[in-house]
Design a protein around this motif. Structure first.
Motif, PDB file in Angstrom:
ATOM      1  N   PRO A 194       0.801  -1.130  -0.108  1.00 40.95           N
ATOM      2  CA  PRO A 194       0.051  -0.090  -0.007  1.00 40.95           C
ATOM      3  C   PRO A 194       0.594   1.341   0.000  1.00 40.95           C
ATOM      4  O   PRO A 194       0.382   2.397  -0.608  1.00 40.95           O
ATOM      5  N   GLU A 195       2.065   1.289   0.801  1.00 39.54           N
ATOM      6  CA  GLU A 195       2.810   2.602   0.767  1.00 39.54           C
ATOM      7  C   GLU A 195       3.607   2.774  -0.651  1.00 39.54           C
ATOM      8  O   GLU A 195       4.117   3.884  -0.648  1.00 39.54           O
ATOM      9  N   GLU A 196       3.275   1.787  -1.621  1.00 41.07           N
ATOM     10  CA  GLU A 196       3.946   2.164  -2.749  1.00 41.07           C
ATOM     11  C   GLU A 196       3.008   2.820  -3.824  1.00 41.07           C
ATOM     12  O   GLU A 196       3.388   3.182  -4.862  1.00 41.07           O
ATOM     13  N   ILE A 197       1.740   2.698  -3.533  1.00 42.08           N
ATOM     14  CA  ILE A 197       0.614   2.781  -4.560  1.00 42.08           C
ATOM     15  C   ILE A 197      -0.082   4.390  -3.976  1.00 42.08           C
ATOM     16  O   ILE A 197      -0.235   4.721  -2.926  1.00 42.08           O
ATOM     17  N   ALA A 198      -0.605   4.948  -4.948  1.00 43.57           N
ATOM     18  CA  ALA A 198      -1.682   5.902  -5.198  1.00 43.57           C
ATOM     19  C   ALA A 198      -2.604   6.005  -6.154  1.00 43.57           C
ATOM     20  O   ALA A 198      -2.609   5.051  -7.099  1.00 43.57           O
ATOM     21  N   PRO A 199      -4.022   6.469  -5.831  1.00 40.49           N
ATOM     22  CA  PRO A 199      -4.789   6.443  -7.342  1.00 40.49           C
ATOM     23  C   PRO A 199      -4.423   6.952  -8.342  1.00 40.49           C
ATOM     24  O   PRO A 199      -3.516   7.958  -8.340  1.00 40.49           O
ATOM     25  N   LYS A 200      -4.783   6.290  -9.294  1.00 33.92           N
ATOM     26  CA  LYS A 200      -4.305   6.884 -10.746  1.00 33.92           C
ATOM     27  C   LYS A 200      -4.894   8.016 -11.051  1.00 33.92           C
ATOM     28  O   LYS A 200      -6.292   8.157 -10.725  1.00 33.92           O
ATOM     29  N   PRO A 201      -4.404   9.138 -11.607  1.00 31.87           N
ATOM     30  CA  PRO A 201      -4.678  10.292 -11.653  1.00 31.87           C
ATOM     31  C   PRO A 201      -5.997  10.422 -12.891  1.00 31.87           C
ATOM     32  O   PRO A 201      -5.652   9.538 -14.030  1.00 31.87           O
TER      33      PRO A 201
END
Length: 312
Positions: free
Chosen positions: A109-116
């Motif tokens: 989870p700490e490597e990921i973000a919501p896709k723009p």
């Protein structure tokens, strides 16, 4: 057993060591997320790993899937994952344990973000490694603040063209060195001073700056000490700057390696959503063309990013 396609190396060497294979699809463990990959970025670190010239990947790690950043959708989550759910669009800067040149990849989870939302999968896949490298170089290591002056060497490349936009979004004055074919491109990104490194000496073209962000190394780095203000900093992604010279000039100098950081990736996504950052895609290849993509990024003039589209 579920299988998937992946591009792996079984030995270090040239582009011929890349093999498209069917391997077992991974399952997420506690605090892990399985991403269905739609696109994977190609970066210079990929061919360095392929050749055995990157310390994070040793012979004991082979066979190994290359690729450090992806965009796709969450396929499945392991126990303990509360932030992301199956079906979420995400992009990620992966740690070296997992490679992006495959149809499914494990991330934390700490490597990921919501896709723009304003980007498709190919555009979004081009952001994570280059974007985090630029962000951490300018702000974490360079300490760049609004109103300061920065010189970015290699402003048309994958990291450089994002760094220009980040610095401008921060409210900084930005100079950059590029080749003659990229002068207008760099201006379109918002650079205040664009220098053709082949015909003009950057030392003669600008007044001293607070930060030099060095993406070139070599002679360019050596000449950069003299354009940093007293108390300023020279930050490199490539070679360790000479600390003795830095002391002589009254500046700081450092080299760093970018680290995955989901919150920073999310912040970059917010800049994208507000129209302050875009990405230049130079060329798109298929997963089967990974060798050609790596050769292009190694041997050709590169403006922006090269991306692999991953079909299912």
């Amino acid at each position: 057993m579920s299988v998937m396609k992946a591009v792996r190396i079984h030995s270090f060497g040239g582009p011929e060591v890349l093999r498209l294979e069917e391997i077992e699809r991974p399952e997420p463990k506690i605090d892990e997320i399985l991403i269905r990959v739609e696109a994977a970025s190609v970066n210079p670190v990929d061919w360095k790993m392929r050749e055995g010239n990157y310390p994070a990947v040793q012979e004991t790690d082979l066979p190994y899937v290359l690729g450090r950043d992806v965009c796709g959708t969450v396929e499945k989550v392991g126990d303990g994952v509360a932030v992301f759910r199956p079906g979420d669009g995400v992009y990620a800067f992966l740690n070296p344990m997992h490679g992006g040149y495959q149809q499914f990849v494990i991330a934390r989870p700490e490597e990921i973000a919501p896709k723009p939302r304003l980007m498709d999968a190919v555009q979004a896949a081009a952001i994570p490694l280059a974007g985090i490298t630029a962000w951490q170089g300018l702000f974490d290591h360079g300490g760049l603040q609004a109103g300061q002056r920065v010189l970015i060497h290699g402003g048309a490349g994958g990291v450089g063209h994002l760094a220009i936009q980040f610095a401008k979004a921060k409210g900084c004055w930005v100079a950059t060195t590029v080749s003659s074919v990229d002068l207008d491109f760099a201006r379109s990104l918002g650079a205040d001073k664009v220098i053709d490194y082949k015909s003009e000496r950057f030392e003669d073209a600008i007044q001293p700056v607070d930060v030099v962000f060095d993406l070139i190394a070599g002679e360019t780095q050596d000449r950069s000490f003299g354009v940093v203000k007293t108390g300023g900093i020279l930050v490199s992604t490539l070679t360790e700057p000479d600390k003795n010279r830095a002391t002589e000039f009254g500046i700081r100098a450092t080299r760093y390696t970018a680290q995955p950081n989901g919150p920073q990736l999310a912040e970059i996504g917010r800049l994208i959503e507000h129209g302050k950052v875009g990405v230049e895609i130079r060329r798109v290849y298929s997963l089967e063309q990974a060798s050609a993509a790596q050769e292009a990024i190694r041997n050709e003039h590169n403006r922006g990013k090269i991306v692999l589209r991953v079909e299912h």
